[in-house]
Motif scaffolding. Structure first.
Motif, PDB file in Angstrom:
ATOM      1  N   ALA A 390     -19.904  70.619 -41.123  1.00  0.00           N
ATOM      2  CA  ALA A 390     -20.189  70.947 -42.514  1.00  0.00           C
ATOM      3  C   ALA A 390     -19.055  70.528 -43.437  1.00  0.00           C
ATOM      4  CB  ALA A 390     -20.455  72.443 -42.637  1.00  0.00           C
ATOM      5  N   ALA A 391     -17.803  70.746 -42.996  1.00  0.00           N
ATOM      6  CA  ALA A 391     -16.653  70.393 -43.832  1.00  0.00           C
ATOM      7  C   ALA A 391     -16.618  68.888 -44.102  1.00  0.00           C
ATOM      8  CB  ALA A 391     -15.363  70.830 -43.151  1.00  0.00           C
ATOM      9  N   LYS A 392     -16.966  68.102 -43.069  1.00  0.00           N
ATOM     10  CA  LYS A 392     -16.966  66.650 -43.251  1.00  0.00           C
ATOM     11  C   LYS A 392     -18.082  66.229 -44.200  1.00  0.00           C
ATOM     12  CE  LYS A 392     -15.583  64.014 -40.017  1.00  0.00           C
ATOM     13  NZ  LYS A 392     -15.377  63.271 -38.757  1.00  0.00           N
ATOM     14  N   LYS A 393     -19.230  66.876 -44.107  1.00  0.00           N
ATOM     15  CA  LYS A 393     -20.331  66.559 -45.020  1.00  0.00           C
ATOM     16  C   LYS A 393     -19.925  66.797 -46.467  1.00  0.00           C
ATOM     17  CE  LYS A 393     -24.112  67.781 -41.861  1.00  0.00           C
ATOM     18  NZ  LYS A 393     -25.236  68.728 -41.646  1.00  0.00           N
ATOM     19  N   VAL A 394     -19.305  67.955 -46.725  1.00  0.00           N
ATOM     20  CA  VAL A 394     -18.873  68.282 -48.085  1.00  0.00           C
ATOM     21  C   VAL A 394     -17.835  67.277 -48.573  1.00  0.00           C
ATOM     22  CG1 VAL A 394     -17.684  70.005 -49.492  1.00  0.00           C
ATOM     23  CG2 VAL A 394     -19.392  70.728 -47.820  1.00  0.00           C
ATOM     24  N   ALA A 395     -16.891  66.929 -47.678  1.00  0.00           N
ATOM     25  CA  ALA A 395     -15.850  65.970 -48.053  1.00  0.00           C
ATOM     26  C   ALA A 395     -16.451  64.608 -48.384  1.00  0.00           C
ATOM     27  CB  ALA A 395     -14.833  65.845 -46.927  1.00  0.00           C
ATOM     28  N   MET A 396     -17.425  64.184 -47.602  1.00  0.00           N
ATOM     29  CA  MET A 396     -18.045  62.890 -47.843  1.00  0.00           C
ATOM     30  C   MET A 396     -18.865  62.890 -49.139  1.00  0.00           C
ATOM     31  SD  MET A 396     -17.049  60.753 -45.605  1.00  0.00           S
ATOM     32  CE  MET A 396     -15.471  61.601 -45.756  1.00  0.00           C
ATOM     33  N   LEU A 397     -19.516  64.010 -49.446  1.00  0.00           N
ATOM     34  CA  LEU A 397     -20.246  64.110 -50.712  1.00  0.00           C
ATOM     35  C   LEU A 397     -19.275  64.024 -51.886  1.00  0.00           C
ATOM     36  CD1 LEU A 397     -22.838  66.938 -49.887  1.00  0.00           C
ATOM     37  CD2 LEU A 397     -23.330  64.505 -50.308  1.00  0.00           C
ATOM     38  N   GLY A 398     -18.119  64.683 -51.721  1.00  0.00           N
ATOM     39  CA  GLY A 398     -17.102  64.608 -52.765  1.00  0.00           C
ATOM     40  C   GLY A 398     -16.580  63.203 -52.951  1.00  0.00           C
ATOM     41  N   MET A 399     -16.342  62.508 -51.836  1.00  0.00           N
ATOM     42  CA  MET A 399     -15.875  61.124 -51.911  1.00  0.00           C
ATOM     43  C   MET A 399     -16.934  60.216 -52.531  1.00  0.00           C
ATOM     44  SD  MET A 399     -12.769  60.718 -50.968  1.00  0.00           S
ATOM     45  CE  MET A 399     -12.795  58.931 -50.760  1.00  0.00           C
ATOM     46  N   THR A 400     -18.187  60.456 -52.163  1.00  0.00           N
ATOM     47  CA  THR A 400     -19.275  59.653 -52.720  1.00  0.00           C
ATOM     48  C   THR A 400     -19.330  59.801 -54.238  1.00  0.00           C
ATOM     49  OG1 THR A 400     -20.582  59.882 -50.706  1.00  0.00           O
ATOM     50  CG2 THR A 400     -21.771  59.270 -52.699  1.00  0.00           C
ATOM     51  N   PHE A 401     -19.225  61.031 -54.704  1.00  0.00           N
ATOM     52  CA  PHE A 401     -19.253  61.269 -56.147  1.00  0.00           C
ATOM     53  C   PHE A 401     -18.057  60.607 -56.829  1.00  0.00           C
ATOM     54  CE2 PHE A 401     -18.014  63.753 -59.872  1.00  0.00           C
ATOM     55  CZ  PHE A 401     -19.194  63.726 -60.613  1.00  0.00           C
ATOM     56  N   THR A 402     -16.871  60.782 -56.234  1.00  0.00           N
ATOM     57  CA  THR A 402     -15.650  60.237 -56.837  1.00  0.00           C
ATOM     58  C   THR A 402     -15.691  58.715 -56.907  1.00  0.00           C
ATOM     59  OG1 THR A 402     -14.368  62.119 -56.013  1.00  0.00           O
ATOM     60  CG2 THR A 402     -13.131  60.164 -56.650  1.00  0.00           C
ATOM     61  N   LEU A 403     -16.088  58.083 -55.812  1.00  0.00           N
ATOM     62  CA  LEU A 403     -16.098  56.623 -55.765  1.00  0.00           C
ATOM     63  C   LEU A 403     -17.232  56.031 -56.596  1.00  0.00           C
ATOM     64  CD1 LEU A 403     -15.317  56.146 -51.960  1.00  0.00           C
ATOM     65  CD2 LEU A 403     -13.750  55.805 -53.882  1.00  0.00           C
ATOM     66  N   SER A 404     -18.224  56.839 -56.930  1.00  0.00           N
ATOM     67  CA  SER A 404     -19.352  56.355 -57.736  1.00  0.00           C
ATOM     68  C   SER A 404     -19.103  56.495 -59.242  1.00  0.00           C
ATOM     69  CB  SER A 404     -20.634  57.117 -57.367  1.00  0.00           C
ATOM     70  OG  SER A 404     -20.944  56.960 -56.002  1.00  0.00           O
ATOM     71  N   HIS A 405     -18.024  57.162 -59.631  1.00  0.00           N
ATOM     72  CA  HIS A 405     -17.731  57.392 -61.046  1.00  0.00           C
ATOM     73  C   HIS A 405     -16.299  56.916 -61.335  1.00  0.00           C
ATOM     74  CE1 HIS A 405     -21.055  60.146 -60.145  1.00  0.00           C
ATOM     75  NE2 HIS A 405     -21.350  60.097 -61.443  1.00  0.00           N
ATOM     76  N   PRO A 406     -16.155  55.749 -61.944  1.00  0.00           N
ATOM     77  CA  PRO A 406     -14.819  55.168 -62.178  1.00  0.00           C
ATOM     78  C   PRO A 406     -13.863  56.110 -62.901  1.00  0.00           C
ATOM     79  CG  PRO A 406     -16.516  53.555 -62.632  1.00  0.00           C
ATOM     80  CD  PRO A 406     -17.223  54.846 -62.386  1.00  0.00           C
ATOM     81  N   GLY A 407     -14.347  56.839 -63.886  1.00  0.00           N
ATOM     82  CA  GLY A 407     -13.476  57.743 -64.620  1.00  0.00           C
ATOM     83  C   GLY A 407     -12.922  58.844 -63.734  1.00  0.00           C
ATOM     84  N   VAL A 408     -13.789  59.430 -62.915  1.00  0.00           N
ATOM     85  CA  VAL A 408     -13.357  60.474 -61.987  1.00  0.00           C
ATOM     86  C   VAL A 408     -12.378  59.901 -60.971  1.00  0.00           C
ATOM     87  CG1 VAL A 408     -14.136  62.129 -60.244  1.00  0.00           C
ATOM     88  CG2 VAL A 408     -15.521  61.718 -62.287  1.00  0.00           C
ATOM     89  N   TYR A 409     -12.673  58.685 -60.492  1.00  0.00           N
ATOM     90  CA  TYR A 409     -11.796  58.034 -59.512  1.00  0.00           C
ATOM     91  C   TYR A 409     -10.407  57.809 -60.090  1.00  0.00           C
ATOM     92  CZ  TYR A 409      -9.954  54.354 -56.477  1.00  0.00           C
ATOM     93  OH  TYR A 409      -9.165  53.604 -55.653  1.00  0.00           O
ATOM     94  N   GLN A 410     -10.334  57.300 -61.332  1.00  0.00           N
ATOM     95  CA  GLN A 410      -9.037  57.039 -61.963  1.00  0.00           C
ATOM     96  C   GLN A 410      -8.267  58.335 -62.191  1.00  0.00           C
ATOM     97  OE1 GLN A 410     -10.124  54.818 -65.447  1.00  0.00           O
ATOM     98  NE2 GLN A 410     -10.895  53.075 -64.249  1.00  0.00           N
ATOM     99  N   PHE A 411      -8.984  59.398 -62.632  1.00  0.00           N
ATOM    100  CA  PHE A 411      -8.319  60.684 -62.842  1.00  0.00           C
ATOM    101  C   PHE A 411      -7.801  61.242 -61.518  1.00  0.00           C
ATOM    102  CE2 PHE A 411      -8.560  65.324 -62.738  1.00  0.00           C
ATOM    103  CZ  PHE A 411      -7.661  65.635 -63.758  1.00  0.00           C
TER     104      PHE A 411
END
Length: 460
Positions: A390-411
């Motif tokens: 479960a922890a890995k799933k949550v982490a991967m969802l977080g990474m997916t969101f971050t890498l899909s949004h340039p502004g979030v990624y830069q911040f």
């Protein structure tokens, strides 16, 4: 060895508590890998041999049922008794029934990873059958009450001083004597009595020839020959993928096997068993145990090409630094990590992630199994089927969101650099798995994107 319910990461962490052992284990296996490279480079036709072996195995997998039936017909015509086992339970019961029918309660066994896969030893012991492993490495781990940690070098994780202590306890050798030659001779003397008094012998099978109904067992110690030739009953356990079409194909595989495994030109003994001698019996148990399922998986069927040389283990940076027992399955390393999930996805869901995906395993495989690609594909299957933590799933969802949004990624990048610079203890602590056995790098003053924008402007 009681491994409990620990996964690869936890078991590897236990192995890494002894840093000198980790370094020694790493260096020893890399030395074997270097021997493999030297042996391969001696043959100008090495890559042609690999391709030939791969294509022969492709043909086998495409026509497996026909070759198995041909082998059965030829073997029975030779006087060999053929048995079929759908799974490990049936295999173990067949072996027990054969021993029981002959009034045999003690058996010698040479190295067989299939019997390890089926947990035959422990099953027979519960039925009152004594099993003595006669391969020296297997005998050492048997006395230590541990499983083998490597398919070719079963006790590679043991130092000679530890083996001396084991032999002192079980064989009565002098305390403190760790001389390899002395210990080997002590094992030979102990095993000689076993060979002479046991009426049944078990072996594995390296190759079975459909054309002739014979099978071949490769060893460096001659223990398989000693057991099989002295016993009244010879029982050979064989995974159904070990079949090859013709006898002349053996020359391809025998040239590849030992060179890939230990860097030798050929195994010391490559013994052919075809017909039982007068008054003797040869039984061969053909075992599926999930292989048909793997055959039906288009992305993973190539794993059935494996000839159990162990080259992928010797080169794997993860296996070398985590030890074979960290894989908590009979066949460790990269190849075990793509075979085990086929047997039980939930139990072995951690193993395909125990890899850097560097591809070194694929590069050294003598039959060209796409091991690192299969490890990556297993990860996708396991996540899709819901077996990822479960922890890995949550982490991967977080990474997916971050890498899909340039502004979030830069911040996130700026925040991460600030934290590493101003409050490094938030990152550099024992709760962060990446920090273990590592020194965190100095944070960069700017991101690559910032550097690129600045230099592009300067160069316009």
């Amino acid at each position: 060895m009681n491994q409990g319910n620990k996964d690869h990461a936890a078991l590897a962490e236990r192995f890494n508590e002894d840093e000198p052992r980790v370094n020694w284990h790493d260096e020893t296996l890399w030395w074997v890998r270097a021997k493999r490279d030297k042996a391969a480079h001696v043959l100008p036709e090495w890559e042609q041999l690999r391709e030939a072996a791969s294509q022969i195995k492709n043909n086998v997998l495409a026509n497996l049922s026909e070759y198995l039936l041909q082998f059965e017909e030829k073997a029975r015509a030779n006087g060999v008794i053929v048995h079929w086992a759908a799974d490990a339970k049936e295999h173990n019961e067949i072996v027990y029934n054969l021993l029981h029918a002959n009034g045999i309660s003690r058996v010698v066994k040479s190295k067989s990873m299939l019997t390890e896969e089926c947990h035959l030893n422990s099953y027979l012991q519960t039925q009152g059958i004594e099993v003595i492993d006669t391969d020296l490495g297997e005998r050492i781990v048997q006395l230590a009450e541990e499983p083998p940690s490597h398919i070719v070098l079963p006790c590679i994780h043991k130092k000679k001083e530890e083996i001396g202590a084991i032999f002192h306890e079980h064989l009565g050798t002098p305390a403190g004597n760790a001389d390899p030659q002395f210990l080997t001779n002590a094992a030979r003397l102990d095993l000689r009595e076993k060979f002479l008094t046991r009426r049944a012998a078990m072996t594995g099978v390296n190759f079975a020839v459909a054309e002739t109904g014979e099978f071949v067992v490769c060893t460096n110690e001659g223990n398989a020959d000693m057991g099989a030739h002295l016993a009244d009953v010879h029982i050979a356990s064989m995974g159904i993928e070990k079949i090859i079409p013709q006898r002349n194909h053996l020359s391809v595989f025998l040239r590849l096997l030992a060179r890939s495994a230990t860097g030798q030109p050929v195994t010391t003994y490559s013994s052919h068993f075809k017909k039982p001698r007068k008054g003797k019996e040869i039984h061969i148990v053909l075992v599926d145990n999930g292989r048909s399922v793997q055959l039906g998986r288009a992305d993973f069927r190539n794993s059935l090409k494996c000839i159990r040389c162990g080259a992928c283990m010797n080169t794997c940076p993860v296996y070398r630094r985590s030890g074979g027992h960290s894989y908590h399955t009979a066949i460790a390393g990269p190849i075990g990590s793509i075979l085990a999930p086929n047997l039980d996805m939930r139990k072995y869901a951690d193993l395909p992630f125990a890899s850097t995906l560097c591809g070194s395993c694929t590069n050294v495989c003598p039959v060209k199994i796409d091991i690192h690609d299969q490890l990556y594909k297993w990860r996708q299957v396991l996540v899709k089927e819901g077996y990822a933590p479960a922890a890995k799933k949550v982490a991967m969802l977080g990474m997916t969101f971050t890498l899909s949004h340039p502004g979030v990624y830069q911040f996130a990048g700026k925040a991460g650099r600030w934290v590493m610079n101003k409050m490094p203890f938030i990152v550099n602590n024992k709760l962060n798995p990446w920090y273990k056995q590592r020194e965190m790098p100095e944070p960069p003053k700017q991101s690559f994107g910032e550097w690129y924008k600045k230099n592009r402007k300067d160069n316009v």
